[in-house]
Design an enzyme around this catalytic site. Sequence first.
Site: not given
Ligand SMILES: CN(C)C(=N)NCCC[C@H](N)C(=O)O
Length: 282
Positions: A181, A275
């Site tokens: 991300h 996140c």
């Molecule tokens: C920075 N943000 C919003 C993120 N990186 N989100 C984490 C998401 C984690 C989840 N297990 C996934 O892999 O989608």
Amino acid sequence: MEKHRSSTAEAPATRSPGRRTYLMCRPAYYAVEYAINPWMDTTAPVDATLACAQWEALADAYTALGHEVVRLEPEPGLPDMVYAANGAFVVDGIAYGASFRHPERRPEADAHEKWYRTSGWKFAEPEHINEGEGDFTYLPGRELILAGWGFRTDARAHAEAADVFGRPVVSLRLVDPRYYHLDTALAPLDDERIAYYPEAFAPGSRLLLERLFPDAVIADAEDAAGFGLNFVSDGRNVVINAEAEGFARKLRDAGYETVPVDLSELKKGGGSVKCATAELRR
Ligand SMILES: CN(C)C(=N)NCCC[C@H](N)C(=O)O
């Protein structure tokens, strides 16, 4: 709240440490039940009680800084819902809804949509896959949206966001699966300045970032691996994962104050401070 002060007396001119509103979702049902990013190991133990305590400390840190924390009700069966930043991207009072890449997370989008609609926000339904503030951020001083693609968000969502917000969107291609991300590799420090980890981006995107942000604070591999870039800044105070001590030092040297928060449990799901925090911009 432990706060580490900058040694620089003069604050950069572009700061606006006004009151922010953050949407957060308590990790009541947090678990690592599936692996959709390289940080997730379904065989490693996760302490949901500790995750909740660490999350409360993060919420308390925002409140102590004078910001407002709004809570989204967690739902059973959605173990990643704590990563509230993925549920939408909000600018100018408009929430551009998320559409998750992985089926495991898709129902989260409905929970967010319902919350935005019932809380009086304008809501823009997405046509393309996008993971909200995970892959979008906004720099008010430049009136620019920065957007990531390569792993989660479909690049077509960038054009869709430009249409929703009527603002230019700078597309940046992510190339390292650990930094899947945008907000794991880049974050705004204030209204105009950013910090980022260059190696997370494709060569053309790096060049773009160098040209647009010659005054950026640059992170190295260790800073990024400690989720140091997954911070939330109000323009003066940077709330940052406690593990990223070296990067916090760099930020203090650049004139910011740092507030370390231990989010070791949330890191097991592949996220940290940012996140877990969706900024609601009126
Ligand atoms: C920075 N943000 C919003 C993120 N990186 N989100 C984490 C998401 C984690 C989840 N297990 C996934 O892999 O989608």
